[in-house]
Write a protein that holds these residues in place. Structure first.
Motif, PDB file in Angstrom:
ATOM      1  N   GLN A   1       0.847  -1.110   0.050  1.00 49.92           N
ATOM      2  CA  GLN A   1      -0.119  -0.202  -0.018  1.00 49.92           C
ATOM      3  C   GLN A   1       0.763   1.189  -0.058  1.00 49.92           C
ATOM      4  O   GLN A   1       0.444   2.293  -0.631  1.00 49.92           O
ATOM      5  N   GLN A   2       1.876   1.244   0.824  1.00 48.30           N
ATOM      6  CA  GLN A   2       2.849   2.223   0.858  1.00 48.30           C
ATOM      7  C   GLN A   2       3.394   2.732  -0.596  1.00 48.30           C
ATOM      8  O   GLN A   2       3.791   3.753  -1.091  1.00 48.30           O
TER       9      GLN A   2
ATOM     10  N   ARG B   1      -8.034  -4.229  -8.027  1.00 48.30           N
ATOM     11  CA  ARG B   1      -6.866  -3.394  -8.426  1.00 48.30           C
ATOM     12  C   ARG B   1      -6.515  -3.703 -10.062  1.00 48.30           C
ATOM     13  O   ARG B   1      -5.870  -2.924 -10.738  1.00 48.30           O
TER      14      ARG B   1
ATOM     15  N   SER C   1       1.100   4.315  -2.812  1.00 48.17           N
ATOM     16  CA  SER C   1       0.907   5.520  -2.582  1.00 48.17           C
ATOM     17  C   SER C   1       2.157   6.475  -2.937  1.00 48.17           C
ATOM     18  O   SER C   1       1.914   7.590  -3.693  1.00 48.17           O
TER      19      SER C   1
ATOM     20  N   GLN D   1     -10.538  -7.864  -4.009  1.00 50.99           N
ATOM     21  CA  GLN D   1      -9.332  -6.921  -4.016  1.00 50.99           C
ATOM     22  C   GLN D   1      -8.662  -7.229  -5.396  1.00 50.99           C
ATOM     23  O   GLN D   1      -8.189  -6.037  -5.999  1.00 50.99           O
TER      24      GLN D   1
ATOM     25  N   CYS E   1      -0.085  -5.807  -7.403  1.00 50.79           N
ATOM     26  CA  CYS E   1      -0.871  -5.892  -6.226  1.00 50.79           C
ATOM     27  C   CYS E   1      -1.967  -6.881  -6.452  1.00 50.79           C
ATOM     28  O   CYS E   1      -2.551  -7.710  -5.753  1.00 50.79           O
TER      29      CYS E   1
ATOM     30  N   HIS F   1      -2.943  -9.984  -4.290  1.00 48.61           N
ATOM     31  CA  HIS F   1      -4.316 -10.237  -3.864  1.00 48.61           C
ATOM     32  C   HIS F   1      -4.931 -11.894  -3.959  1.00 48.61           C
ATOM     33  O   HIS F   1      -5.444 -12.494  -3.212  1.00 48.61           O
TER      34      HIS F   1
END
Length: 70
Positions: A1-2, A39, A5, A35, A23, A27
């Motif tokens: 997630q980081q 994505r 971002s 998810q 990602c 998932h």
């Protein structure tokens, strides 16, 4: 997630699309199918905006696998 971002803030659209696609694969492997779909659909949207046929094909391939498993 980081990482996502950071890519969204500082990376190119191609880098963001690629990261979203990876990602989605993670998932999927974790059994988090909703998810994974989310994505990959987001990644697909970016690849379409870019006209990246390889990225589009990869996302559609992954989505077909996810929907087959569902």
């Amino acid at each position: 997630q980081q990482a996502l971002s950071l890519a969204e803030r500082f990376g190119t659209k191609t880098q963001v699309a690629s990261l979203l696609h990876r990602c989605a694969q993670t998932h999927y492997r974790l059994g988090e199918l909703a998810q994974a779909v989310s994505r990959d659909e987001e990644s697909l949207r970016l690849y379409r905006e870019l006209g990246d046929k390889r990225g589009i094909a990869d996302c559609l391939h992954n989505l077909s696998i996810i929907y087959r498993v569902k």
